[in-house]
Design a protein around this motif. Structure first.
Motif, PDB file in Angstrom:
ATOM      1  N   LEU A 116       0.818  -1.213   0.000  1.00 31.57           N
ATOM      2  CA  LEU A 116       0.000   0.000   0.000  1.00 31.57           C
ATOM      3  C   LEU A 116       0.849   1.261   0.000  1.00 31.57           C
ATOM      4  O   LEU A 116       0.580   2.204  -0.751  1.00 31.57           O
ATOM      5  CB  LEU A 116      -0.927  -0.008   1.220  1.00 31.57           C
ATOM      6  N   PHE A 117       1.906   1.280   0.821  1.00 31.48           N
ATOM      7  CA  PHE A 117       2.766   2.463   0.871  1.00 31.48           C
ATOM      8  C   PHE A 117       3.593   2.624  -0.406  1.00 31.48           C
ATOM      9  O   PHE A 117       4.094   3.713  -0.674  1.00 31.48           O
ATOM     10  CB  PHE A 117       3.676   2.411   2.092  1.00 31.48           C
ATOM     11  N   SER A 118       3.730   1.571  -1.198  1.00 34.45           N
ATOM     12  CA  SER A 118       4.464   1.682  -2.457  1.00 34.45           C
ATOM     13  C   SER A 118       3.616   2.286  -3.568  1.00 34.45           C
ATOM     14  O   SER A 118       4.146   2.806  -4.558  1.00 34.45           O
ATOM     15  CB  SER A 118       4.983   0.300  -2.895  1.00 34.45           C
ATOM     16  N   VAL A 119       2.286   2.247  -3.404  1.00 32.33           N
ATOM     17  CA  VAL A 119       1.408   2.755  -4.464  1.00 32.33           C
ATOM     18  C   VAL A 119       0.641   4.012  -4.053  1.00 32.33           C
ATOM     19  O   VAL A 119       0.052   4.679  -4.909  1.00 32.33           O
ATOM     20  CB  VAL A 119       0.397   1.671  -4.919  1.00 32.33           C
ATOM     21  N   GLN A 120       0.628   4.331  -2.766  1.00 26.25           N
ATOM     22  CA  GLN A 120      -0.056   5.528  -2.299  1.00 26.25           C
ATOM     23  C   GLN A 120       0.766   6.201  -1.207  1.00 26.25           C
ATOM     24  O   GLN A 120       1.546   5.542  -0.513  1.00 26.25           O
ATOM     25  CB  GLN A 120      -1.445   5.193  -1.732  1.00 26.25           C
ATOM     26  N   SER A 121       0.552   7.499  -1.070  1.00 19.45           N
ATOM     27  CA  SER A 121       1.212   8.224   0.017  1.00 19.45           C
ATOM     28  C   SER A 121       0.147   8.725   0.988  1.00 19.45           C
ATOM     29  O   SER A 121      -0.980   9.023   0.598  1.00 19.45           O
ATOM     30  CB  SER A 121       2.025   9.408  -0.529  1.00 19.45           C
ATOM     31  N   PHE A 122       0.539   8.824   2.243  1.00 21.86           N
ATOM     32  CA  PHE A 122      -0.380   9.249   3.294  1.00 21.86           C
ATOM     33  C   PHE A 122       0.301  10.271   4.189  1.00 21.86           C
ATOM     34  O   PHE A 122       1.495  10.149   4.484  1.00 21.86           O
ATOM     35  CB  PHE A 122      -0.848   8.048   4.131  1.00 21.86           C
ATOM     36  N   ASP A 123      -0.465  11.251   4.614  1.00 18.29           N
ATOM     37  CA  ASP A 123       0.071  12.262   5.526  1.00 18.29           C
ATOM     38  C   ASP A 123       0.096  11.746   6.960  1.00 18.29           C
ATOM     39  O   ASP A 123       1.022  12.039   7.717  1.00 18.29           O
ATOM     40  CB  ASP A 123      -0.799  13.527   5.468  1.00 18.29           C
ATOM     41  N   ILE A 124      -0.947  10.998   7.324  1.00 16.68           N
ATOM     42  CA  ILE A 124      -1.101  10.503   8.694  1.00 16.68           C
ATOM     43  C   ILE A 124      -1.411   9.016   8.658  1.00 16.68           C
ATOM     44  O   ILE A 124      -2.199   8.554   7.835  1.00 16.68           O
ATOM     45  CB  ILE A 124      -2.240  11.257   9.424  1.00 16.68           C
ATOM     46  N   PHE A 125      -0.761   8.273   9.543  1.00 20.50           N
ATOM     47  CA  PHE A 125      -1.042   6.853   9.720  1.00 20.50           C
ATOM     48  C   PHE A 125      -1.476   6.670  11.163  1.00 20.50           C
ATOM     49  O   PHE A 125      -0.694   6.836  12.087  1.00 20.50           O
ATOM     50  CB  PHE A 125       0.200   6.018   9.407  1.00 20.50           C
ATOM     51  N   LEU A 126      -2.751   6.349  11.357  1.00 17.85           N
ATOM     52  CA  LEU A 126      -3.324   6.187  12.691  1.00 17.85           C
ATOM     53  C   LEU A 126      -3.512   4.701  12.969  1.00 17.85           C
ATOM     54  O   LEU A 126      -4.283   4.028  12.274  1.00 17.85           O
ATOM     55  CB  LEU A 126      -4.662   6.915  12.781  1.00 17.85           C
ATOM     56  N   VAL A 127      -2.825   4.195  13.982  1.00 17.21           N
ATOM     57  CA  VAL A 127      -2.923   2.783  14.356  1.00 17.21           C
ATOM     58  C   VAL A 127      -3.672   2.672  15.676  1.00 17.21           C
ATOM     59  O   VAL A 127      -3.338   3.350  16.652  1.00 17.21           O
ATOM     60  CB  VAL A 127      -1.526   2.136  14.471  1.00 17.21           C
ATOM     61  N   ASN A 128      -4.689   1.840  15.694  1.00 16.48           N
ATOM     62  CA  ASN A 128      -5.470   1.601  16.898  1.00 16.48           C
ATOM     63  C   ASN A 128      -4.909   0.407  17.663  1.00 16.48           C
ATOM     64  O   ASN A 128      -4.768  -0.673  17.102  1.00 16.48           O
ATOM     65  CB  ASN A 128      -6.928   1.346  16.532  1.00 16.48           C
ATOM     66  N   TYR A 129      -4.598   0.633  18.926  1.00 20.69           N
ATOM     67  CA  TYR A 129      -4.107  -0.358  19.875  1.00 20.69           C
ATOM     68  C   TYR A 129      -2.591  -0.587  19.764  1.00 20.69           C
ATOM     69  O   TYR A 129      -2.037  -0.719  18.680  1.00 20.69           O
ATOM     70  CB  TYR A 129      -4.841  -1.689  19.760  1.00 20.69           C
TER      71      TYR A 129
END
Length: 514
Positions: A116-129
Motif C-alpha cells: 500500500l505504501f508503495s502505491v499511495q502516500s499518506f500524511d497521517i497513519f493512525l494505528v489503533n491499539y
C-alpha cells in the motif's frame, strides 16, 4: 454515503490522506471501541481528509463469516476500505508470563502495508491499539504516525487480579508497552491519568484524546406514578463488568432495603448473561437491547459502578452525550469533566447512598443532574477539539509537504505538460507527500484522463477553473476535491511549491514568504 467535498473554507485536514488501521470495524457502532474509531475517522473526514480504512478483522463475528451489511456500510462511508485476512491464530495466550508487544502482530499486515505504501502516500497513519504498533515500521519516514492506545495494557494483569480475575485478552509489561509508544510520532491517551503514565514511559509526545458521542439530549419520560426510582446500568458481556456490577449490587441491595428506599435497578446488555445468579425483587435484568436509547428512555437515571478497569468508560460518555442524569464512581468518570459531585463518588457505599438519597429527593434533582451531564459534555468536547487541533498542527509541522501547481493538460498523456509533470513528480516523490494542484485549464481534462489521478495519487482542482463546479460530483468519485486555492494554501502551508502553471493565489506576498 461519502460526502462530496465542496469548495468552501478548507477544513483543518483539507487535502490530507489519513490511513487508519483497526482490528475492529467502524460499523455498526454497537460497541464503545467501534464508536470511538468511527468518531475519530469521521472527525478527520469532516475536516476534509480522505480516509483509507484498513480493517484487520480480529473480532469473533468476523472470524468465520463476512458480515455483508457492516462491510458495505464501511465502504459507503470511507473513501477506501481494505480488509486483511488474518494469517495466524487470533488472541493467543502469552508465550511467557505476559505478552510481548508484537506477539499478536500478523505478518499479513506488514505484507499488505508494504504494497500500500508503495502505491499511495499518506500524511497521517493512525494505528489503533498498542499491539498493532509494529505496523508503523512499514510506513515511510515522512508519514506522521499516531498511536491511539485506547487503554493502558501494561499493568492490566494486576488490575484484573484486584478484581479476583485471571488474565484475559492482551496484557504486557511497561517495557514492552514503551516499545509501542516509541514507534509513534504522537501517542493518544484516552484520559489524563493514562497520559501521565505514558509520558513517564516514553519520550514520544502524548495528548489526551477523550471520546464522546455527539450531544443529542434524549427526551426523558415523565416520573413514574408508582414513585419508584429506576436506576439503569448497562454493560457488555465481560468479566470486568460482571465483577464490578455484582460487587456494587451486593453493597446497594441491603442498603436500599434497610432504608426502605423506592429503588429498582434495571440492568441491560449482554452482561446480564453473567448475572443470572443474582435474585432480588429490586433487580430487573433486561438482557441485550437493540437500541440503547430505548433502554435509557425507560429509566430515571444511569449509574456506572466501576471501581477498577482500564481505558475510558464509554457508557459514562454515552450517558452525558444523551444528557441523562448520571451517578458514577470517580474512576469510571476519568476522561470526562465532572460537573456534579455525583459524577465522582468515591466507592460503592457512596454510590448506593447517593441512589437512596436521589430516590427521596424532589424530581428537580434529576433535572439538575441531567443539566450537569450536558455541561460535562460541553467541557469535555472542547478539550477533544483542542487535542484534535494540536494533533493536526503537529502533523502538518512534521510532514514535508510538496505542491505542484499545473495546467489541466498535464493529465493528457503524451503532452509536453504531462511529460514535465511526470519528471518533476518522479524526482520529488521521495522527499515528501506530493499534491498536484490543477490551477489552470479545464476540469474536463481530468475527467477524460482519470488514469492521471490514479498515477499522481492526490489531486486537487482550483474552484475557478473551467467546468469545475459542474464536474464536482464526478471529480469526487475520483477522490479529487475542489478547493479555493488561496485559502487552501494558507491552511496547508506546504514546505515546497513547484509552479508549472500559475494561479493568482501563487502571486500573493504571503505565498512567496512561505
Amino acid at each position: 454515503m461519502k460526502a462530496v467535498r465542496a469548495a468552501a473554507s478548507p477544513g483543518l485536514c483539507s487535502g490530507q490522506r489519513v490511513l487508519v488501521l483497526s482490528p475492529t470495524p467502524t460499523h455498526p457502532q454497537d460497541y464503545g471501541n467501534r464508536k470511538r474509531i468511527f468518531q475519530t475517522c469521521k472527525r478527520f473526514a469532516d475536516e476534509g481528509a480522505h480516509i483509507t480504512f484498513v480493517h484487520y478483522p480480529a473480532e469473533s463475528e468476523w472470524r468465520k463469516i463476512l458480515p455483508a451489511g457492516a462491510d458495505r456500510a464501511m465502504r459507503d462511508c470511507w473513501d477506501q476500505v481494505h480488509t486483511i485476512g488474518p494469517a495466524r491464530p487470533l488472541h493467543t495466550d502469552p508465550v511467557h508470563v505476559e505478552h510481548a508487544i508484537d506477539e499478536w502482530f500478523d505478518a499479513a499486515i506488514g505484507q499488505f502495508l508494504t504494497w500500500l505504501f508503495s502505491v499511495q502516500s499518506f500524511d497521517i497513519f493512525l494505528v489503533n491499539y498498542s499491539w498493532l504498533s509494529k505496523a508503523f515500521e512499514f510506513a515511510p519516514p515522512q508519514t506522521f504516525k499516531i498511536l491511539d492506545t485506547h487503554d493502558k495494557v501494561s499493568g492490566r494483569r494486576d488490575m484484573l487480579a484486584s478484581l479476583g480475575l485471571g488474565p484475559e485478552f492482551f496484557y504486557t509489561t511497561e517495557y514492552q508497552e514503551a516499545i509501542a509508544l516509541r514507534r509513534a510520532d504522537l501517542v493518544w491517551a484516552i484520559k489524563d491519568e493514562e497520559r501521565v503514565l505514558f509520558e513517564k514511559m516514553s519520550p514520544t509526545p502524548v495528548l489526551t484524546m477523550q471520546h464522546l458521542d455527539p450531544a443529542r439530549v434524549l427526551e426523558r419520560r415523565a416520573a413514574n406514578t408508582d414513585g419508584i426510582l429506576r436506576v439503569g446500568i448497562i454493560g457488555a458481556r465481560n468479566n470486568v463488568n460482571r465483577i464490578n456490577i455484582t460487587e456494587f449490587l451486593n453493597v446497594a441491595l441491603p442498603a436500599v432495603e434497610n432504608a426502605f428506599a423506592p429503588v429498582r435497578f434495571v440492568v441491560a446488555g449482554t452482561v446480564c448473561e453473567r448475572l443470572e445468579g443474582i435474585d432480588s425483587p429490586l433487580i430487573e435484568l433486561r438482557g441485550p437491547v437493540e437500541e440503547v436509547e430505548d433502554f435509557y428512555r425507560t429509566v430515571d437515571c444511569v449509574a456506572v459502578p466501576m471501581r477498577a478497569s482500564t481505558g475510558l468508560k464509554i457508557k459514562a460518555g454515552e450517558a452525558i452525550s444523551l444528557g441523562l442524569p448520571l451517578l458514577s464512581l470517580a474512576h469510571a468518570f476519568e476522561g470526562y469533566e465532572a460537573a456534579d459531585p455525583l459524577h465522582i463518588l468515591s466507592n460503592f457505599n457512596d454510590l448506593a447512598n447517593a441512589v437512596i438519597d436521589l430516590s427521596f429527593a424532589p424530581r428537580k434533582r434529576l433535572t439538575a443532574l441531567a443539566s450537569a451531564s450536558s455541561v460535562s459534555h460541553r467541557i469535555t468536547a472542547a478539550k477533544i477539539d483542542n487535542a484534535f487541533q494540536q494533533t493536526v498542527a503537529r502533523a502538518r509541522a512534521a510532514a514535508p509537504s510538496i505542491v505542484i501547481s499545473v495546467d489541466s493538460r498535464a493529465f493528457v498523456s503524451g503532452s509536453i505538460f504531462n511529460l514535465v509533470l511526470n519528471s518533476v513528480h518522479e524526482n520529488l516523490r521521495d522527499l515528501g507527500s506530493i499534491t498536484v494542484l490543477v490551477a489552470q485549464g479545464s476540469a474536463s481534462d481530468i475527467l477524460n484522463h482519470p488514469q492521471g489521478v490514479d498515477q499522481f495519487d492526490r489531486v486537487l482542482v482550483a474552484a475557478d477553473i473551467k467546468d469545475a463546479a459542474a464536474a464536482q460530483a464526478r471529480l469526487a468519485k475520483l477522490c479529487t476535491d475542489i478547493v479555493q486555492v488561496e485559502a487552501w494554501l494558507q491552511q496547508a502551508q506546504p514546505k515546497m511549491l513547484v509552479v508549472e502553471a500559475l494561479h493568482p493565489a501563487d502571486r500573493t506576498p504571503a505565498r512567496h514568504k512561505a
